[in-house]
Write a protein that holds these residues in place. Sequence first.
Motif, PDB file in Angstrom:
ATOM      1  N   LEU A  79      -1.100  44.767 -13.204  1.00  0.00           N
ATOM      2  CA  LEU A  79      -1.972  45.820 -12.686  1.00  0.00           C
ATOM      3  C   LEU A  79      -1.492  47.207 -13.067  1.00  0.00           C
ATOM      4  O   LEU A  79      -2.290  48.087 -13.397  1.00  0.00           O
ATOM      5  CB  LEU A  79      -2.045  45.746 -11.166  1.00  0.00           C
ATOM      6  N   ALA A 139       3.798  52.453  -4.716  1.00  0.00           N
ATOM      7  CA  ALA A 139       2.830  51.536  -4.126  1.00  0.00           C
ATOM      8  C   ALA A 139       3.265  50.084  -4.322  1.00  0.00           C
ATOM      9  O   ALA A 139       3.606  49.681  -5.430  1.00  0.00           O
ATOM     10  CB  ALA A 139       1.458  51.751  -4.751  1.00  0.00           C
ATOM     11  N   VAL A 140       3.266  49.334  -3.239  1.00  0.00           N
ATOM     12  CA  VAL A 140       3.527  47.897  -3.297  1.00  0.00           C
ATOM     13  C   VAL A 140       2.223  47.192  -2.954  1.00  0.00           C
ATOM     14  O   VAL A 140       1.700  47.352  -1.852  1.00  0.00           O
ATOM     15  CB  VAL A 140       4.619  47.499  -2.277  1.00  0.00           C
ATOM     16  N   ILE A 141       1.703  46.450  -3.894  1.00  0.00           N
ATOM     17  CA  ILE A 141       0.375  45.861  -3.738  1.00  0.00           C
ATOM     18  C   ILE A 141       0.473  44.497  -3.075  1.00  0.00           C
ATOM     19  O   ILE A 141       1.155  43.601  -3.566  1.00  0.00           O
ATOM     20  CB  ILE A 141      -0.316  45.702  -5.110  1.00  0.00           C
ATOM     21  N   ASP A 142      -0.218  44.335  -1.971  1.00  0.00           N
ATOM     22  CA  ASP A 142      -0.259  43.037  -1.305  1.00  0.00           C
ATOM     23  C   ASP A 142      -1.497  42.241  -1.705  1.00  0.00           C
ATOM     24  O   ASP A 142      -1.482  41.025  -1.686  1.00  0.00           O
ATOM     25  CB  ASP A 142      -0.293  43.229   0.223  1.00  0.00           C
ATOM     26  N   ASP A 143      -2.543  42.944  -2.031  1.00  0.00           N
ATOM     27  CA  ASP A 143      -3.809  42.261  -2.198  1.00  0.00           C
ATOM     28  C   ASP A 143      -4.679  43.031  -3.178  1.00  0.00           C
ATOM     29  O   ASP A 143      -4.744  44.257  -3.116  1.00  0.00           O
ATOM     30  CB  ASP A 143      -4.514  42.164  -0.835  1.00  0.00           C
ATOM     31  N   VAL A 144      -5.335  42.315  -4.053  1.00  0.00           N
ATOM     32  CA  VAL A 144      -6.203  42.936  -5.055  1.00  0.00           C
ATOM     33  C   VAL A 144      -7.591  42.355  -4.930  1.00  0.00           C
ATOM     34  O   VAL A 144      -7.745  41.149  -4.784  1.00  0.00           O
ATOM     35  CB  VAL A 144      -5.682  42.646  -6.488  1.00  0.00           C
ATOM     36  N   GLU A 145      -8.563  43.215  -5.001  1.00  0.00           N
ATOM     37  CA  GLU A 145      -9.938  42.744  -4.915  1.00  0.00           C
ATOM     38  C   GLU A 145     -10.710  43.373  -6.057  1.00  0.00           C
ATOM     39  O   GLU A 145     -10.804  44.596  -6.144  1.00  0.00           O
ATOM     40  CB  GLU A 145     -10.509  43.197  -3.582  1.00  0.00           C
ATOM     41  N   THR A 201     -10.234  47.277  -5.416  1.00  0.00           N
ATOM     42  CA  THR A 201      -9.602  47.687  -4.167  1.00  0.00           C
ATOM     43  C   THR A 201      -8.238  47.047  -4.060  1.00  0.00           C
ATOM     44  O   THR A 201      -8.103  45.830  -4.212  1.00  0.00           O
ATOM     45  CB  THR A 201     -10.449  47.244  -2.966  1.00  0.00           C
ATOM     46  N   LYS A 240       1.411  48.822   0.686  1.00  0.00           N
ATOM     47  CA  LYS A 240       2.195  49.839   1.379  1.00  0.00           C
ATOM     48  C   LYS A 240       2.763  50.818   0.365  1.00  0.00           C
ATOM     49  O   LYS A 240       2.966  50.473  -0.792  1.00  0.00           O
ATOM     50  CB  LYS A 240       3.348  49.176   2.148  1.00  0.00           C
ATOM     51  N   LEU A 241       3.032  52.014   0.806  1.00  0.00           N
ATOM     52  CA  LEU A 241       3.707  52.995  -0.024  1.00  0.00           C
ATOM     53  C   LEU A 241       5.178  53.017   0.377  1.00  0.00           C
ATOM     54  O   LEU A 241       5.524  53.487   1.461  1.00  0.00           O
ATOM     55  CB  LEU A 241       3.111  54.381   0.175  1.00  0.00           C
ATOM     56  N   ARG A 252      -4.693  46.744  -1.663  1.00  0.00           N
ATOM     57  CA  ARG A 252      -4.178  46.942  -0.312  1.00  0.00           C
ATOM     58  C   ARG A 252      -2.675  46.783  -0.382  1.00  0.00           C
ATOM     59  O   ARG A 252      -2.174  45.921  -1.104  1.00  0.00           O
ATOM     60  CB  ARG A 252      -4.760  45.892   0.621  1.00  0.00           C
TER      61      ARG A 252
END
Lengths: 142, 142
Positions: free
Chosen positions: A116, A126-132, B134, B138-139, B136
Amino acid sequence: MVSKAPDIFPEIEIPDEISGLRMTAQRREVYRLLQQERNHPTANEVFMRVKDRLPNISLATVYNCLEALVQHGIIRQVNFERESSRYCPNLSEHGHFHDAATGVIHDVDFKPGVNLADVLNLPPGAVIDDVEITLRGKLASA
Amino acid sequence: MVSKAPDIFPEIEIPDEISGLRMTAQRREVYRLLQQERNHPTANEVFMRVKDRLPNISLATVYNCLEALVQHGIIRQVNFERESSRYCPNLSEHGHFHDAATGVIHDVDFKPGVNLADVLNLPPGAVIDDVEITLRGKLASA
DNA sequence: AATAATAATTGGAATAGTTCTTGATATTGA
DNA sequence: TCAATATCAAGAACTATTCCAATTATTATT
């Protein structure tokens, strides 16, 4: 005389527990339906379909089951705009292509090795947990 | 004695018409607010804020204005899950990063030269009209 | 400027998807 | 077996949004 549409797929066996979630009769049928009909049904569509096998199931229970399955990472909830939520059993990281002409939703996989951060200017840290990822468009008749 | 928070930005001038849409007083204030507060407010947040300047405006009108502005490509409507729609005046193709800790929504731009088809296995013949990304997470406090 | 035609606004009612509540039923653990 | 816990069913409640009818504002025409 009314004859039921034959099940296309052989009965899918579902264990008594998945990822720590007890499979009650209702959860089992909801999950089985999602496995068999991979067209991203809404809660109400699931409800209507599952009634064939569990005539007394309630819509509230379908919502409960779907939520439990989502919570335990067994299925995914997919939202388009503000339409009804849809549900799919494809757990691999993927997006969706919404064909405006037919309304059909296609799963869209990432090409292997894609990162990404190569594609997007993420906010620093930014730590991404979920992508849509949702695409809308048309399928040029091939 | 109640004193209003001072406007941080100098008054933004808005012409009488944008992209063929007549700028009524209500549309103008809705649009101005979105320009000034770029935190992706909901319709209701817009409503509450705009009331400072147009005390008689109704929520229905805010919805009407937002819809008209979206329809004319002047602002964008952004949806997260099935939460209330949010609105933003950033027209460039971009995605959103939703910070789970603070609730703040950050715009995320594409890196230049990126092509969707390089990243995703699109269905053959797919013509993409609209992309929604989109994230989701944390920073990590930098 | 007056009038007619059109468009926008308002406030409240209606809608739709989802969640909540309560009591009944089933399952598990002691 | 009995108590504790979890699940289910049915319908009420909730919320974001849309719709509707009446009023008001704007524009075009004379």
